[in-house]
Enzyme design. Structure first.
Site, PDB file in Angstrom:
ATOM      1  N   HIS A  80      -6.843  14.353 -10.140  1.00 36.00           N
ATOM      2  CA  HIS A  80      -7.905  13.869 -11.027  1.00 36.00           C
ATOM      3  C   HIS A  80      -9.263  14.137 -10.398  1.00 36.00           C
ATOM      4  CE1 HIS A  80      -5.698  11.023 -14.011  1.00 36.00           C
ATOM      5  NE2 HIS A  80      -5.060  12.148 -13.812  1.00 36.00           N
ATOM      6  N   TYR A 209     -12.068   3.009 -16.878  1.00 31.62           N
ATOM      7  CA  TYR A 209     -12.414   1.647 -16.453  1.00 31.62           C
ATOM      8  C   TYR A 209     -13.338   1.086 -17.532  1.00 31.62           C
ATOM      9  CZ  TYR A 209     -10.542   2.562 -11.760  1.00 31.62           C
ATOM     10  OH  TYR A 209      -9.716   2.838 -10.702  1.00 31.62           O
ATOM     11  N   PRO A 301      -7.740  -4.839  -6.796  1.00 27.59           N
ATOM     12  CA  PRO A 301      -7.288  -3.458  -7.034  1.00 27.59           C
ATOM     13  C   PRO A 301      -8.278  -2.568  -7.789  1.00 27.59           C
ATOM     14  CG  PRO A 301      -6.082  -5.002  -8.443  1.00 27.59           C
ATOM     15  CD  PRO A 301      -6.927  -5.826  -7.534  1.00 27.59           C
ATOM     16  N   LYS A 305      -8.177   0.830  -3.475  1.00 28.79           N
ATOM     17  CA  LYS A 305      -8.297   1.077  -2.026  1.00 28.79           C
ATOM     18  C   LYS A 305      -7.118   0.559  -1.186  1.00 28.79           C
ATOM     19  CE  LYS A 305     -10.986   3.478  -2.347  1.00 28.79           C
ATOM     20  NZ  LYS A 305     -11.086   4.824  -1.952  1.00 28.79           N
ATOM     21  N   TYR A 393     -14.791   6.015  -3.895  1.00 27.47           N
ATOM     22  CA  TYR A 393     -13.531   6.080  -4.640  1.00 27.47           C
ATOM     23  C   TYR A 393     -12.606   7.153  -4.072  1.00 27.47           C
ATOM     24  CZ  TYR A 393     -10.475   5.523  -8.713  1.00 27.47           C
ATOM     25  OH  TYR A 393      -9.399   5.258  -9.531  1.00 27.47           O
TER      26      TYR A 393
HETATM   27  P1  RFL Z   1       3.313  -4.284   1.131  1.00 27.67           P
HETATM   28  O1  RFL Z   1       3.422  -3.157   0.147  1.00 27.67           O
HETATM   29  O2  RFL Z   1       3.107  -5.643   0.591  1.00 27.67           O
HETATM   30  O3  RFL Z   1       4.620  -4.238   2.022  1.00 27.67           O
HETATM   31  C1  RFL Z   1       4.970  -5.294   2.878  1.00 27.67           C
HETATM   32  C2  RFL Z   1       6.450  -5.245   3.085  1.00 27.67           C
HETATM   33  O4  RFL Z   1       6.836  -6.233   4.032  1.00 27.67           O
HETATM   34  C3  RFL Z   1       8.009  -6.876   3.570  1.00 27.67           C
HETATM   35  N1  RFL Z   1       8.084  -8.197   4.235  1.00 27.67           N
HETATM   36  C4  RFL Z   1       8.930  -8.487   5.234  1.00 27.67           C
HETATM   37  N2  RFL Z   1       9.880  -7.756   5.851  1.00 27.67           N
HETATM   38  C5  RFL Z   1      10.597  -8.345   6.835  1.00 27.67           C
HETATM   39  N3  RFL Z   1      10.422  -9.634   7.227  1.00 27.67           N
HETATM   40  C6  RFL Z   1       9.475 -10.403   6.635  1.00 27.67           C
HETATM   41  N4  RFL Z   1       9.305 -11.668   7.033  1.00 27.67           N
HETATM   42  C7  RFL Z   1       8.684  -9.828   5.595  1.00 27.67           C
HETATM   43  N5  RFL Z   1       7.685 -10.293   4.799  1.00 27.67           N
HETATM   44  C8  RFL Z   1       7.331  -9.286   3.990  1.00 27.67           C
HETATM   45  C9  RFL Z   1       7.840  -6.910   2.067  1.00 27.67           C
HETATM   46  O5  RFL Z   1       9.071  -7.074   1.382  1.00 27.67           O
HETATM   47  C10 RFL Z   1       7.199  -5.555   1.800  1.00 27.67           C
HETATM   48  O6  RFL Z   1       8.163  -4.558   1.575  1.00 27.67           O
HETATM   49  O7  RFL Z   1       2.138  -4.018   2.171  1.00 27.67           O
HETATM   50  P2  RFL Z   1       1.596  -2.625   2.829  1.00 27.67           P
HETATM   51  O8  RFL Z   1       2.724  -1.790   3.321  1.00 27.67           O
HETATM   52  O9  RFL Z   1       0.507  -3.024   3.733  1.00 27.67           O
HETATM   53  O10 RFL Z   1       0.996  -1.814   1.578  1.00 27.67           O
HETATM   54  C11 RFL Z   1      -0.145  -2.268   0.916  1.00 27.67           C
HETATM   55  C12 RFL Z   1      -0.107  -1.836  -0.555  1.00 27.67           C
HETATM   56  O11 RFL Z   1       1.140  -2.190  -1.109  1.00 27.67           O
HETATM   57  C13 RFL Z   1      -1.239  -2.478  -1.355  1.00 27.67           C
HETATM   58  O12 RFL Z   1      -2.434  -2.497  -0.612  1.00 27.67           O
HETATM   59  C14 RFL Z   1      -1.515  -1.693  -2.662  1.00 27.67           C
HETATM   60  O13 RFL Z   1      -0.419  -1.759  -3.531  1.00 27.67           O
HETATM   61  C15 RFL Z   1      -2.755  -2.255  -3.348  1.00 27.67           C
HETATM   62  N6  RFL Z   1      -2.988  -1.624  -4.661  1.00 27.67           N
HETATM   63  C16 RFL Z   1      -3.582  -0.386  -4.781  1.00 27.67           C
HETATM   64  N7  RFL Z   1      -3.945   0.296  -3.676  1.00 27.67           N
HETATM   65  C17 RFL Z   1      -4.454   1.565  -3.799  1.00 27.67           C
HETATM   66  O14 RFL Z   1      -4.781   2.171  -2.757  1.00 27.67           O
HETATM   67  N8  RFL Z   1      -4.617   2.185  -5.013  1.00 27.67           N
HETATM   68  C18 RFL Z   1      -4.283   1.573  -6.166  1.00 27.67           C
HETATM   69  O15 RFL Z   1      -4.399   2.186  -7.231  1.00 27.67           O
HETATM   70  C19 RFL Z   1      -3.767   0.225  -6.078  1.00 27.67           C
HETATM   71  N9  RFL Z   1      -3.389  -0.428  -7.188  1.00 27.67           N
HETATM   72  C20 RFL Z   1      -2.545  -2.281  -5.808  1.00 27.67           C
HETATM   73  C21 RFL Z   1      -2.764  -1.651  -7.069  1.00 27.67           C
HETATM   74  C22 RFL Z   1      -1.901  -3.517  -5.742  1.00 27.67           C
HETATM   75  C23 RFL Z   1      -1.476  -4.122  -6.868  1.00 27.67           C
HETATM   76  N10 RFL Z   1      -0.825  -5.377  -6.703  1.00 27.67           N
HETATM   77  C24 RFL Z   1       0.392  -5.730  -7.309  1.00 27.67           C
HETATM   78  C25 RFL Z   1      -1.324  -6.291  -5.726  1.00 27.67           C
HETATM   79  C26 RFL Z   1      -2.329  -2.236  -8.231  1.00 27.67           C
HETATM   80  C27 RFL Z   1      -1.683  -3.464  -8.134  1.00 27.67           C
HETATM   81  C28 RFL Z   1      -1.237  -4.032  -9.433  1.00 27.67           C
HETATM   82  C1  PHB Z   2      -2.808   2.110 -11.061  1.00 27.08           C
HETATM   83  O1  PHB Z   2      -2.576   3.199 -11.628  1.00 27.08           O
HETATM   84  O2  PHB Z   2      -1.914   1.283 -10.853  1.00 27.08           O
HETATM   85  C2  PHB Z   2      -4.188   1.787 -10.659  1.00 27.08           C
HETATM   86  C3  PHB Z   2      -5.169   2.767 -10.711  1.00 27.08           C
HETATM   87  C4  PHB Z   2      -6.470   2.466 -10.353  1.00 27.08           C
HETATM   88  C5  PHB Z   2      -6.783   1.189  -9.924  1.00 27.08           C
HETATM   89  C6  PHB Z   2      -5.799   0.216  -9.840  1.00 27.08           C
HETATM   90  C7  PHB Z   2      -4.498   0.511 -10.209  1.00 27.08           C
HETATM   91  O3  PHB Z   2      -8.068   0.904  -9.614  1.00 27.08           O
END
Ligand code: RFL
Ligand code: PHB
Length: 397
Positions: A80, A209, A301, A305, A393
């Site tokens: 993109h 957005y 989110p 980032k 971004y």
């Molecule tokens: P995670 O993914 O939460 O993984 C942590 C892992 O640790 C496990 N765990 C344990 N394992 C063993 N013993 C324990 N006691 C434990 N406690 C926990 C868990 O089961 C899990 O598997 O953290 P990590 O690896 O630091 O990754 C971070 C990302 O997942 C998070 O920052 C992103 O998903 C945030 N985020 C986005 N980030 C982006 O860069 N671009 C995006 O477009 C974006 N969109 C989003 C997002 C997060 C979202 N949510 C649900 C918060 C969109 C959403 C909707």
């Molecule tokens: C997504 O596709 O899940 C997504 C994309 C951009 C964002 C947050 C989530 O800022």
């Protein structure tokens, strides 16, 4: 394929959490000849299907390619070159390459990143144990910290040179750092996101957005046939209160454009509500315990980032461990937390700015809404203002 039934008792680096941070760190260490063990509390199917991020910065994609996880990403990821800002019944495109000297982002879901990394780790890496829940990390300030963990109904210990907590916001590794030695900075927001996955072609070829007095909406995608959509909703919202028709009607209302174009509808296959918060824990290292990714910091989110910050943390950390192995010097490891925190706070500020520019607070005054429009107008009118968004971004160096 390596079996995951044994319960290992020692590792150079013990990694708590098999999300993107933990899995990527294990791959990067493996490439440098450093052994690690990953303990993940959930089962493989759960971790692979957890719907989350969608946007990868170029640097994140390059790191994944560098550790062998680039093949499917390059085949299926969607490049993109910009995003659309939609407000006041108008649409403005932010063009990344012209504003950043050629940068773009990749739409490739976190679920797919995680699947690719797990497959690599299981076929040729160190142990990755699913259903292995870390109970406590002890001895952070000793020369040999220990992870106590439960696996298959029994308790085990893993003795490590270093422990890295990649266990996300609700993890336990943070507790290994005495309360007096850490400080947490935190900010909540008076709204959440309702996220849905729909079998419907994306309404636009780029992410939209959308600012609206009814609340924010985000139109994202997973593939040319699957949309990922988000609606700002009040905190405490129950997804059951949002039947499919209500979701589509609300998306239409928040997307209203002069030309009357509306998103294509299709079956909704998943729905969940996620709270928004900004959190930073400092420092990210205490003795021989380090915190990476969501275990150390959370961003709302809106700026996409979170996953990218997690990838940057562990990329730099793997470099520091490789430096230690190659030279015996802890210089890079000692500088790691401060170096990460500079990047983290920049991303915190960007995520906060995107969030507050685009969401409508409960009871928000008409004055504040006009200020938001003025801010978005400035982005539309000034390449300098737009470049600030585009650089953040697509990812700062
Ligand atoms: P995670 O993914 O939460 O993984 C942590 C892992 O640790 C496990 N765990 C344990 N394992 C063993 N013993 C324990 N006691 C434990 N406690 C926990 C868990 O089961 C899990 O598997 O953290 P990590 O690896 O630091 O990754 C971070 C990302 O997942 C998070 O920052 C992103 O998903 C945030 N985020 C986005 N980030 C982006 O860069 N671009 C995006 O477009 C974006 N969109 C989003 C997002 C997060 C979202 N949510 C649900 C918060 C969109 C959403 C909707
Ligand atoms: C997504 O596709 O899940 C997504 C994309 C951009 C964002 C947050 C989530 O800022």
């Amino acid at each position: 394929m390596r079996t995951t039934s044994a319960a290992p008792a020692a590792a150079t680096v013990g990694i708590v959490g098999g999300g993107p941070a933990g899995l990527l760190l294990a791959r990067l260490l493996h490439r440098s000849g450093i052994d690690s063990v990953v303990l993940e509390s959930r089962d493989r199917a759960y971790v692979e299907q957890r719907q989350r991020a969608g946007i990868l910065e170029q640097g994140t994609a390059d790191t994944l390619r560098g550790c062998g996880a680039g093949e499917r990403l390059d085949r299926e990821g969607l490049v993109h070159h910009g995003i659309r800002l939609h407000y006041d019944r108008r649409s403005h495109r932010v063009d990344f390459p012209s504003l950043t000297g050629g940068r773009s982002v990749l739409v490739y879901a976190q679920t797919e990143v995680v699947k690719d990394l797990i497959a690599l780790q299981l076929s040729g890496g160190g142990p990755l144990l699913f259903g292995a829940r870390a109970l406590a990390v002890e001895g952070a300030d000793t020369g040999r910290p220990v992870i106590r963990y439960a696996h298959r109904g029994r308790e085990h210990t893993l003795a490590c040179d270093y422990v890295v907590g990649c266990d996300g916001f609700h993890g336990i590794t943070r507790d290994a750092v005495p309360a007096a030695a850490r400080r947490t900075y935190e900010r909540g927001y008076p709204y959440s996101w309702l996220g849905v996955l729909a079998e419907a072609p994306p309404s636009c070829d780029e992410l939209v957005y959308a600012h609206s007095e009814r609340g924010f909406a985000l139109f994202s995608m997973r593939s040319p046939t699957v949309s990922r959509l988000y609606l700002q909703v009040p905190n405490g919202t129950d997804p059951a209160d949002w039947p499919d028709d209500r979701i589509w009607d609300e998306l239409d209302a928040r997307y209203a454009t002069e030309d009357g174009r509306q998103p294509a509808r299709g079956p909704i296959t998943a729905k969940s509500v996620l709270p928004m918060r900004s959190v930073v824990t400092e420092p990210m290292r205490y003795g021989r315990v380090l915190l990476a990714g969501d275990a150390a910091h959370i961003v709302p989110p809106t700026g996409a980032k979170g996953l990218n910050l997690a990838a940057s943390d562990v990329t730099e950390l793997a470099g520091a461990f490789a430096h230690l192995k190659g030279t015996g010097s802890t210089r890079k490891l000692d500088a790691w937390s401060d170096s990460c925190l500079r990047r983290v706070w920049r991303a915190e500020h960007f995520s906060y700015s995107m969030t507050t520019a685009l969401h409508t607070e409960p009871g928000q005054s008409a004055f504040d809404t006009r200020l938001q429009i003025a801010r978005l107008d400035r982005l539309a009118a000034s390449p300098h203002a737009a470049a600030e968004l585009a650089e953040n971004y697509t990812g700062l160096p």
